[in-house]
Design a protein around this motif. Structure first.
Motif, short mmCIF file in Angstrom:
data_model
loop_
_atom_site.label_atom_id
_atom_site.label_comp_id
_atom_site.label_asym_id
_atom_site.label_seq_id
_atom_site.Cartn_x
_atom_site.Cartn_y
_atom_site.Cartn_z
N UNK A 125 49.47 20.76 52.13
CA UNK A 125 48.69 20.82 53.36
C UNK A 125 48.49 22.27 53.75
N UNK A 126 47.36 22.58 54.39
CA UNK A 126 47.15 23.96 54.84
C UNK A 126 47.78 24.21 56.21
N UNK A 127 48.33 25.40 56.39
CA UNK A 127 48.89 25.84 57.66
C UNK A 127 48.16 27.13 58.04
N UNK A 128 47.54 27.15 59.22
CA UNK A 128 46.74 28.29 59.66
C UNK A 128 47.38 28.92 60.89
N UNK A 129 47.54 30.26 60.85
CA UNK A 129 48.15 30.98 61.97
C UNK A 129 47.17 32.04 62.48
N UNK A 130 46.88 31.97 63.76
CA UNK A 130 46.07 32.99 64.44
C UNK A 130 47.01 33.99 65.10
N UNK A 131 46.70 35.28 64.98
CA UNK A 131 47.57 36.33 65.51
C UNK A 131 46.82 37.13 66.58
N UNK A 132 47.40 37.25 67.76
CA UNK A 132 46.74 37.96 68.85
C UNK A 132 47.71 38.93 69.53
N UNK A 133 47.23 40.16 69.71
CA UNK A 133 47.98 41.13 70.50
C UNK A 133 47.26 41.46 71.80
N UNK A 134 46.01 41.03 71.94
CA UNK A 134 45.24 41.31 73.15
C UNK A 134 45.78 40.51 74.33
N UNK A 135 45.51 40.98 75.52
CA UNK A 135 45.99 40.33 76.74
C UNK A 135 45.19 39.04 76.99
N UNK A 136 45.92 37.93 77.16
CA UNK A 136 45.26 36.64 77.39
C UNK A 136 45.88 35.89 78.55
N UNK A 137 46.70 36.58 79.35
CA UNK A 137 47.46 35.88 80.40
C UNK A 137 46.92 36.09 81.81
N UNK B 4 42.52 17.94 58.91
CA UNK B 4 42.57 19.32 59.40
C UNK B 4 43.90 19.97 59.09
N UNK B 5 43.92 21.27 59.28
CA UNK B 5 45.13 22.05 58.99
C UNK B 5 46.09 22.01 60.17
N UNK B 6 47.34 22.33 59.89
CA UNK B 6 48.32 22.55 60.95
C UNK B 6 48.02 23.91 61.58
N UNK B 7 48.15 24.02 62.91
CA UNK B 7 47.67 25.20 63.63
C UNK B 7 48.78 25.85 64.44
N UNK B 8 48.81 27.19 64.41
CA UNK B 8 49.76 27.94 65.23
C UNK B 8 49.10 29.19 65.77
N UNK B 9 49.39 29.50 67.03
CA UNK B 9 48.97 30.76 67.63
C UNK B 9 50.19 31.62 67.87
#
Length: 376
Positions: A295-307, A331-336
């Motif tokens: 299975x695919x596992x997709x990780x999005x990486x963010x350092x910008x301010x989102x809060x 679909x893939x498994x998702x992580x932020x």
């Protein structure tokens, strides 16, 4: 295991159960016959592409009405009559339930071996053929084959970041000081974005930024890592790669290196960073992606301010990740992963979209988080 010349497969939205046994050295057939409903024509095109690239001939049987049981039986009976001199095995994993029942009833009469693929255990379970023992698959889907199975092509080179002691030291510093470095990192991200937008490798700080103790400390860390040089109020980036690293690529690097360190423990088969895939002219970008348990596992990486309420970037990021992860089947498994925490509304949205979160201080437990994510 006795090899069969032909696999009959029932094409469905899930490609792994049809690809895995056909690509396995102990089961690889000379030919695959695909039973295809009208809804699955594009899926069959993609599967055919993978089979042919691996030296397997293909034949397609288009089903007029997959809801007509008698018609299904006639179609499969004609297939049996035309291939009676060949050894055939039926893969009953895919298709609709009605297709599977019809195919299995004919297979039983024709004395074909019938098997089912359990993608959770990578095991072939023989349903009809007592002489065969359950078989542990040795072939595991690579990213390219999985994506091709859903009609996606990899656009460009596959990146696999290599270890760099200077970068590793910098990343440890950034993670250990998440609270105190949040604001200066926001300032540096903003300055780096200006340079990127203008396609240049230097940017000027204003008086307030130049006098900021936090920003000066942060710049010194990046300078020690060889990513940039500071001369007065001028920040000069070493090159495009290092400029991207400063703007947030460092977190992608850290996430990828963490995934790589877990390769053996989690049975990770393939991995990549900054992967771009394309289908029908539409491109999708993935920060970090890997295959585990087929299975695919997709990780999005963010350092910008989102809060902050005035910056609706968190919602945009979550919806984008949900869309990018639709690369086939369920679909893939998702992580932020985010250097900063999200607000409660965004956390609830992530939960509704099926996205796992590793934010703020939790990044220091990234290895543990990824282990639980994959195992669950």
């Amino acid at each position: 295991m006795q090899l069969t010349q032909v696999h009959i497969v029932l094409v469905s939205a899930q490609t792994a159960p049809n690809l895995l046994p056909a690509l396995d050295p102990a089961m690889k057939p000379k030919k695959v016959i695909m039973l295809v409903s009208k809804k699955m024509c594009s899926q069959a095109d993609a599967l055919e592409n993978v089979f042919r690239q691996n030296g397997i001939k293909t034949e397609r049987i288009n089903l007029v009405n997959e809801h007509d049981f008698k018609d299904l039986e006639r179609t499969i009976l004609n297939l049996a009559a035309s291939h009676e001199i060949e050894s055939i095995a039926l893969n009953v994993t895919g298709g609709t339930k009605l297709m599977a029942i019809a195919a299995q009833s004919i297979a039983q009469a024709a004395k074909w071996p019938v098997f089912y693929v359990d993608v959770d255990t990578d095991e072939v379970i023989w349903i009809i053929d007592k002489a065969q023992h359950n078989h542990k698959l040795t072939e595991h889907l690579r990213l390219r084959h999985y994506l091709l199975g859903y009609g996606f092509e990899i656009d460009g080179q596959v990146e696999r970041p290599q270890p760099d002691s200077r970068h590793e030291t910098l990343i440890r510093t950034l993670l250990l000081n998440i609270g105190s470095l949040e604001h200066p990192l926001s300032q540096l991200n903003w300055l780096t974005q200006i340079a990127e937008d203008k396609k240049i490798f230097s940017v000027e700080m204003n008086d307030k930024q130049r006098d900021s103790l936090g920003l000066s400390t942060l710049l010194r860390h990046f300078e020690d890592a060889g990513s940039l040089k500071v001369n007065g109020s001028t920040i000069r980036f070493t090159d495009e790669v290092e400029r991207d690293f400063v703007k947030g690529g460092w977190l992608e690097h850290h996430v990828y290196r963490t995934v790589e360190s877990l390769t053996n423990e989690l049975g990770i088969r393939d991995k990549a960073a900054n992967l771009t895939i394309a289908k029908n002219g539409v491109r999708k970008e993935m920060d970090v992606v890997f295959m585990a348990r087929n299975r695919p596992f997709v990780i999005e990486c963010k350092t910008a301010r989102m809060d902050k309420p005035e910056a609706p970037k968190a919602n945009d990021t979550l919806f984008k990740l949900a869309d990018v992860s639709r690369v086939g089947g369920l679909g893939a498994n998702k992580m932020l992963t985010s250097y900063r925490n999200l607000r409660e509304p965004e956390k609830k949205l992530a939960d509704a979209l099926g996205i796992s979160l590793v934010c703020g201080e939790e990044l220091n437990r990234l290895e543990e988080k990824i282990k639980n994510w994959v195992r669950n």
